[in-house]
Scaffold this active site. Structure first.
Site, PDB file in Angstrom:
ATOM      1  N   SER A 136       0.726  -1.163   0.023  1.00  0.00           N
ATOM      2  CA  SER A 136      -0.003   0.069   0.095  1.00  0.00           C
ATOM      3  C   SER A 136       0.992   1.077   0.043  1.00  0.00           C
ATOM      4  O   SER A 136       1.925   1.376   0.853  1.00  0.00           O
ATOM      5  CB  SER A 136      -0.853   0.051   1.246  1.00  0.00           C
ATOM      6  N   GLY A 141      -3.560   4.719   9.185  1.00  0.00           N
ATOM      7  CA  GLY A 141      -4.078   5.570  10.348  1.00  0.00           C
ATOM      8  C   GLY A 141      -4.278   6.881  10.189  1.00  0.00           C
ATOM      9  O   GLY A 141      -4.239   7.724  11.135  1.00  0.00           O
ATOM     10  N   LEU A 144      -6.867   8.129   5.348  1.00  0.00           N
ATOM     11  CA  LEU A 144      -7.050   8.314   3.708  1.00  0.00           C
ATOM     12  C   LEU A 144      -7.622   6.983   3.424  1.00  0.00           C
ATOM     13  O   LEU A 144      -7.212   6.507   2.378  1.00  0.00           O
ATOM     14  CB  LEU A 144      -5.610   8.672   3.360  1.00  0.00           C
ATOM     15  N   SER A 146      -6.881   3.628   4.071  1.00  0.00           N
ATOM     16  CA  SER A 146      -6.013   2.680   3.925  1.00  0.00           C
ATOM     17  C   SER A 146      -6.650   1.337   4.199  1.00  0.00           C
ATOM     18  O   SER A 146      -6.483   0.102   3.455  1.00  0.00           O
ATOM     19  CB  SER A 146      -4.605   2.604   4.932  1.00  0.00           C
ATOM     20  N   SER A 147      -7.533   1.150   5.341  1.00  0.00           N
ATOM     21  CA  SER A 147      -8.120  -0.053   5.410  1.00  0.00           C
ATOM     22  C   SER A 147      -9.338  -0.442   4.594  1.00  0.00           C
ATOM     23  O   SER A 147      -9.269  -1.569   4.015  1.00  0.00           O
ATOM     24  CB  SER A 147      -9.028   0.422   7.001  1.00  0.00           C
ATOM     25  N   GLU A 185     -14.723  -4.183   6.406  1.00  0.00           N
ATOM     26  CA  GLU A 185     -14.740  -3.113   7.106  1.00  0.00           C
ATOM     27  C   GLU A 185     -15.407  -3.336   8.649  1.00  0.00           C
ATOM     28  O   GLU A 185     -14.881  -2.717   9.562  1.00  0.00           O
ATOM     29  CB  GLU A 185     -15.213  -1.847   6.451  1.00  0.00           C
ATOM     30  N   ASP A 196     -16.132   4.958   3.285  1.00  0.00           N
ATOM     31  CA  ASP A 196     -14.968   4.728   2.618  1.00  0.00           C
ATOM     32  C   ASP A 196     -14.948   3.573   1.651  1.00  0.00           C
ATOM     33  O   ASP A 196     -14.245   3.676   0.448  1.00  0.00           O
ATOM     34  CB  ASP A 196     -13.884   4.359   3.905  1.00  0.00           C
TER      35      ASP A 196
END
Length: 421
Positions: A136, A141, A144, A146-147, A185, A196
């Protein structure tokens, strides 16, 4: 359509699934109170390389967070077991010790991987085994996405392994990817809003309102921005709670702030939907409301000295800046007008970098999830330098794809530019 792995020679070739990050442009905190928010995909992406095995093991390699998990495919939960869970996050209660050895971000990633594998792949489809390496370009955290990028890339990869998704470029396939990425998520965050994973899956710009379906802003132009990571830790939960305390004490005043933020989001959405809006008019409007939205967030008490430092340095060069995400640290977003001076950009990046603030020049509004078995017009493995594999000169039983995984795991950030769809 891709055929799932078999017990002898897998009838599929290595491929890469990728997904962008996301940035909230307008509407932070007000979205909690039912006001619209505008979010867009960023050109920084997460990439997942998927390769076959024949040893009945699965491998999850995450070099960015020091995870290298290799377990028998039978250690993964079954479709039946995952279907019986009251909530996807409950999967942690049924995982064996082999899938519990990591802590922090690694534990979350492995738990999500285990849930999605169990839910999306039958016992037969995982019999021969496979390896997935995820890299990635998104800071973890930082707000943006990332998860979400990890979950969208992972869900699309596993759906392709299951023979359900091909390139994830059509509306039906993307709806399916989004559905399963949201469940990922849920494993990671418990009760996510869904914005997201929706932005990351579909790309472009979305208008999101609580308890309503997201609206794609089809005519919105790509925006050139600088994203600044202050590297100041923040707690979204604590910041949201702090705003609620403020609202409880001053409901009329804070509701007026929320209404103003919501009006900014609605106005931007309306303008984004007008394909004939002149670039100069759009830039002037966005510059004004970026500054206004930031001021309103400051009134809510969610800024931070590091974010104000970014704003001070960029505004000195007439570059409009606001915090993005929950605030309290995390990231800021600077609009880059088409006539911005290269010297100004270079100097502000140098100035703030010297203070430990990282800059990510990027574009908001690009494409969403993508799955492909070619890079720059050639097969994935050829691009990674494994021409012997492409020529069929190695035996799958030797796990000859492992060198390709190692090469992928060590790619530099500039090399990933070739992978962008």
């Amino acid at each position: 359509m891709v055929v799932a792995a078999s017990t002898t020679s897998p009838a599929w070739t290595p491929f890469i699934a990728s997904a962008p990050g996301k940035a909230i442009i307008f509407g932070e905190h007000a979205a909690v109170y039912g006001k619209p928010a505008i979010a867009g995909s960023v050109s920084m992406r997460a990439y997942a390389l998927v390769t076959p095995r024949t040893d009945s093991h699965v491998r999850l390699l995450l070099p960015d967070i020091n995870v290298d998990l290799q377990v028998p495919s039978t250690d993964l939960p079954s479709k039946h077991e995952t279907s019986m869970l009251a909530h996807p996050g409950d999967v942690v209660d049924i995982l064996p010790a082999s899938l519990r050895k990591y802590e922090g971000a690694g534990r979350t990633a492995v738990t999500t991987f285990a849930f999605l594998c169990g839910a999306l792949l039958s016992a037969e489809q995982r019999t021969s085994g496979f390896s997935i390496c995820v890299r990635s370009l998104l800071p973890v955290g930082s707000g943006l996405g990332s998860s979400a990028a990890f979950n969208v890339a992972l869900a699309s990869a596993l759906l392709r392994l299951g023979g359900v998704v091909d390139r994830a470029d059509g509306p039906e396939e993307r709806l399916l990817v989004n559905q399963w990425a949201f469940k990922g998520e849920q494993v990671a965050h418990g009760t996510p809003s869904g914005i997201d994973n929706s932005v990351v899956t579909f790309g472009g710009f979305l208008k999101y309102t609580k308890n309503a379906e997201p609206v794609q802003l089809e005519s919105a132009p790509n925006l050139r921005v600088l994203i600044w990571d202050t590297q100041v830790p923040k707690s979204t939960k604590a910041l949201v709670a702090g705003v609620r305390v403020l609202r409880d004490a001053h409901p009329e005043a804070i509701d007026s702030v929320m209404n103003a933020i919501g009006a900014i989001s609605s106005g931007a959405a309306d303008l984004f939907c007008k394909a004939d809006t002149p670039v100069d008019k759009l830039e002037d409007y966005l510059a004004d409301v970026v500054r206004l939205n930031h001021a309103l967030l400051v009134a809510l008490g969610v800024s931070h000295p590091a974010l104000e430092r970014v704003r001070e340095a960029t505004e000195a060069r007439s570059l409009p800046t606001k915090l993005t995400g929950a605030g309290g640290g995390g990231c800021a977003l600077t609009l880059v007008p088409k006539d911005a001076s290269t010297d100004d950009l270079d100097s502000v990046i140098s100035e703030l970098s010297a203070e430990g603030i990282r800059c990510y020049p990027t574009v908001i509004g690009g494409c969403g999830v993508a799955v492909s078995d070619v890079v720059a017009g050639e097969p994935v493995l050829s691009w990674l330098g494994r021409t012997d594999v492409d020529a069929g000169l190695c035996k799958l039983a030797d796990n000859c794809y492992e060198p390709a995984l190692a090469r992928f795991a060590s790619l530099s950030n500039p090399e990933f530019a070739a992978l962008a769809p």
